[in-house]
Design a protein around this motif. Structure first.
Motif, PDB file in Angstrom:
ATOM      1  N   GLY A 182      26.856  47.444  49.647  1.00  0.00           N
ATOM      2  CA  GLY A 182      26.588  48.850  49.892  1.00  0.00           C
ATOM      3  C   GLY A 182      26.279  49.182  51.328  1.00  0.00           C
ATOM      4  O   GLY A 182      25.616  50.179  51.623  1.00  0.00           O
ATOM      5  N   LEU A 183      26.770  48.353  52.256  1.00  0.00           N
ATOM      6  CA  LEU A 183      26.462  48.504  53.672  1.00  0.00           C
ATOM      7  C   LEU A 183      27.696  48.917  54.465  1.00  0.00           C
ATOM      8  O   LEU A 183      28.832  48.828  53.988  1.00  0.00           O
ATOM      9  N   LEU A 255      22.226  33.685  58.139  1.00  0.00           N
ATOM     10  CA  LEU A 255      21.934  34.767  57.210  1.00  0.00           C
ATOM     11  C   LEU A 255      23.195  35.254  56.498  1.00  0.00           C
ATOM     12  O   LEU A 255      23.184  35.518  55.286  1.00  0.00           O
ATOM     13  N   LEU A 256      24.299  35.358  57.228  1.00  0.00           N
ATOM     14  CA  LEU A 256      25.539  35.809  56.605  1.00  0.00           C
ATOM     15  C   LEU A 256      26.078  34.773  55.622  1.00  0.00           C
ATOM     16  O   LEU A 256      26.631  35.135  54.572  1.00  0.00           O
ATOM     17  N   ARG A 257      25.946  33.504  55.952  1.00  0.00           N
ATOM     18  CA  ARG A 257      26.367  32.457  54.999  1.00  0.00           C
ATOM     19  C   ARG A 257      25.603  32.590  53.693  1.00  0.00           C
ATOM     20  O   ARG A 257      26.124  32.275  52.622  1.00  0.00           O
ATOM     21  N   ALA A 258      24.355  33.053  53.778  1.00  0.00           N
ATOM     22  CA  ALA A 258      23.518  33.214  52.590  1.00  0.00           C
ATOM     23  C   ALA A 258      23.634  34.619  51.989  1.00  0.00           C
ATOM     24  O   ALA A 258      22.880  34.949  51.063  1.00  0.00           O
ATOM     25  N   ALA A 259      24.568  35.426  52.523  1.00  0.00           N
ATOM     26  CA  ALA A 259      24.794  36.794  52.041  1.00  0.00           C
ATOM     27  C   ALA A 259      23.551  37.670  52.188  1.00  0.00           C
ATOM     28  O   ALA A 259      23.347  38.611  51.422  1.00  0.00           O
ATOM     29  N   ARG A 260      22.731  37.389  53.184  1.00  0.00           N
ATOM     30  CA  ARG A 260      21.514  38.174  53.457  1.00  0.00           C
ATOM     31  C   ARG A 260      21.812  39.120  54.623  1.00  0.00           C
ATOM     32  O   ARG A 260      21.227  39.033  55.693  1.00  0.00           O
ATOM     33  N   VAL A 261      22.741  40.035  54.361  1.00  0.00           N
ATOM     34  CA  VAL A 261      23.301  40.827  55.451  1.00  0.00           C
ATOM     35  C   VAL A 261      22.274  41.770  56.056  1.00  0.00           C
ATOM     36  O   VAL A 261      22.198  41.925  57.278  1.00  0.00           O
ATOM     37  N   ARG A 262      21.472  42.429  55.228  1.00  0.00           N
ATOM     38  CA  ARG A 262      20.488  43.374  55.766  1.00  0.00           C
ATOM     39  C   ARG A 262      19.555  42.714  56.774  1.00  0.00           C
ATOM     40  O   ARG A 262      19.091  43.359  57.718  1.00  0.00           O
ATOM     41  N   GLY A 297      17.230  55.341  60.154  1.00  0.00           N
ATOM     42  CA  GLY A 297      17.243  54.420  59.030  1.00  0.00           C
ATOM     43  C   GLY A 297      18.148  53.212  59.152  1.00  0.00           C
ATOM     44  O   GLY A 297      18.264  52.438  58.198  1.00  0.00           O
ATOM     45  N   ALA A 298      18.794  53.014  60.315  1.00  0.00           N
ATOM     46  CA  ALA A 298      19.635  51.829  60.473  1.00  0.00           C
ATOM     47  C   ALA A 298      18.783  50.563  60.378  1.00  0.00           C
ATOM     48  O   ALA A 298      17.643  50.533  60.842  1.00  0.00           O
ATOM     49  N   TYR A 299      19.340  49.509  59.788  1.00  0.00           N
ATOM     50  CA  TYR A 299      18.637  48.222  59.707  1.00  0.00           C
ATOM     51  C   TYR A 299      18.576  47.541  61.070  1.00  0.00           C
ATOM     52  O   TYR A 299      17.668  46.758  61.344  1.00  0.00           O
ATOM     53  N   GLY A 300      19.542  47.815  61.893  1.00  0.00           N
ATOM     54  CA  GLY A 300      19.590  47.261  63.236  1.00  0.00           C
ATOM     55  C   GLY A 300      20.674  47.974  64.019  1.00  0.00           C
ATOM     56  O   GLY A 300      21.588  48.573  63.434  1.00  0.00           O
ATOM     57  N   LEU A 315      23.959  48.887  61.751  1.00  0.00           N
ATOM     58  CA  LEU A 315      24.062  48.379  60.380  1.00  0.00           C
ATOM     59  C   LEU A 315      23.300  49.338  59.479  1.00  0.00           C
ATOM     60  O   LEU A 315      22.080  49.495  59.624  1.00  0.00           O
ATOM     61  N   ILE A 316      24.017  49.967  58.556  1.00  0.00           N
ATOM     62  CA  ILE A 316      23.424  51.034  57.765  1.00  0.00           C
ATOM     63  C   ILE A 316      23.810  50.892  56.292  1.00  0.00           C
ATOM     64  O   ILE A 316      24.773  50.203  55.948  1.00  0.00           O
TER      65      ILE A 316
END
Length: 355
Positions: A182-183, A255-262, A297-300, A315-316
């Motif tokens: 959803g990003l 983090l991306l390998r672990a699908a922890r995108v936020r 509200g962007a995550y980064g 990244l939103i």
């Protein structure tokens, strides 16, 4: 004669800025925006390139300047490497924004390179093409860029970011499926003038080389924060950026390998702060776009590209795109800046033949 249509993308760099020429790590991905080239071969060793109502003819007997230099540079580099390059008439269209730090030049170079490799049957493996296109820009055009732009344009895969070790040129395709979480990555083209040939980019690169020499390492990729004590004070901020930015790339990849995108959001923002304070390559438009995106509200958020203008990535959450765009536009209006242009960036494929 044989002909064909070829395309190559622009790119954004998710993280890893000004690390490529320090033998470091980068994490770009290919944009949907692309340079597309129609090629018709001809018998004599002459070339023409047509774009936006202008046609430039050349035979490499004299240097080609202006936008056509990016086409001539690739032909020159191929011939200089010992390859037979047939004459051709080329027609170019591109929707990669020019001067926005999205590698519009690399898109042209890699489309030209892909076309001649295929149409002339040149034996240049895919993994070696980025270095040839980079040499074209470094030597012929005179821009001391690293290899990231050309690697992203040639090697990217749809739905992935390209993890590139700029020393070994080893690559890994890192899953970057934003929609599944959803990003979205919103690209904010600040439309601030973006120029790297004016010496600022070269000055940053020289500083990094001087810092590595003072520390006694081949490149800043090999340095640590403890090594900063060995440097002249003027070089400390430049080296600190590169050292910490390399670490941010490695953490982002994990983090991306672990699908922890936020969770990559704070790393993106830290990258921007480092580019602003230590590397000093941002401008007010970039800083205000980052601040407004984060407040909305962007995550980064961070600048992408060489700096001194160009684009910001935010990244939103996908539904927040309009909210973030409105906030940035208002901040620009409040500061008397020209309205920004915003669009979502979905990782696309690298250079290939389309017809």
């Amino acid at each position: 004669m044989a002909d064909g249509i070829f395309t190559a993308p622009g790119r954004v760099n998710l993280i890893g800025e000004h690390t490529d020429y320090c033998d470091g790590f980068v994490l770009p991905f290919a944009l949907p925006q692309r340079a597309t080239l129609k090629v018709n071969l001809r018998s004599e060793a002459r070339w023409s390139i047509a774009s936006r109502g202008e046609t430039v003819h050349f035979d490499l007997s004299e240097p080609v300047t202006g936008w056509a230099a990016y086409v001539a540079a690739v032909i020159w580099a191929l011939r200089d490497a010992g390859h037979e390059v047939p004459g051709a008439d080329l027609a170019l269209i591109s929707d990669v924004p020019v001067g926005a730090g999205l590698s519009s030049s690399a898109a042209i170079e890699c489309a030209v390179l892909t076309a001649f490799v295929e149409l002339a049957g040149l034996d240049i493996p895919l993994a070696q093409r980025a270095a040839l296109a980079q040499r074209a820009e470094n030597v012929y055009v005179g821009v001391p860029c690293g290899i990231m732009d050309q690697a992203a344009s040639t090697l990217s895969q749809e739905g992935h970011a390209l993890f590139l070790d700029c020393r070994t040129l080893q690559t890994e395709q890192i899953p970057f499926d934003l929609a599944a979480q959803g990003l979205s990555i919103l690209v904010i083209d600040t439309r601030a003038p973006h120029a790297l040939v004016d010496g600022e980019y070269a000055a940053r690169r020289t500083s990094c080389e001087q810092a590595a020499a003072q520390i006694g390492v081949p490149a800043l990729r090999d340095a640590t924060l403890d090594d900063l004590s060995k440097l002249d004070s003027s070089l400390v901020p430049r080296a600190r950026h590169v050292i910490t930015e390399n670490q941010r790339v490695l953490e982002t990849v994990e983090l991306l390998r672990a699908a922890r995108v936020r969770e990559i959001g704070p790393l993106m923002t830290a990258s921007h702060v480092s580019l602003r304070d230590d590397f000093e390559v941002t401008v007010p438009e970039l800083d205000i776009a980052v601040e407004a995106a984060l407040a909305a509200g962007a995550y980064g958020a961070r600048m992408t590209g060489g700096g001194f203008g160009g684009c910001v990535l935010a990244l939103i959450d996908e539904p927040a795109a309009a909210q973030v765009e409105t906030a940035v536009s208002k901040a620009f209006a409040d500061n008397g800046f020209a309205p920004p242009v915003c669009f979502p960036a979905t990782p696309g494929p690298g250079a290939h033949r389309v017809a």
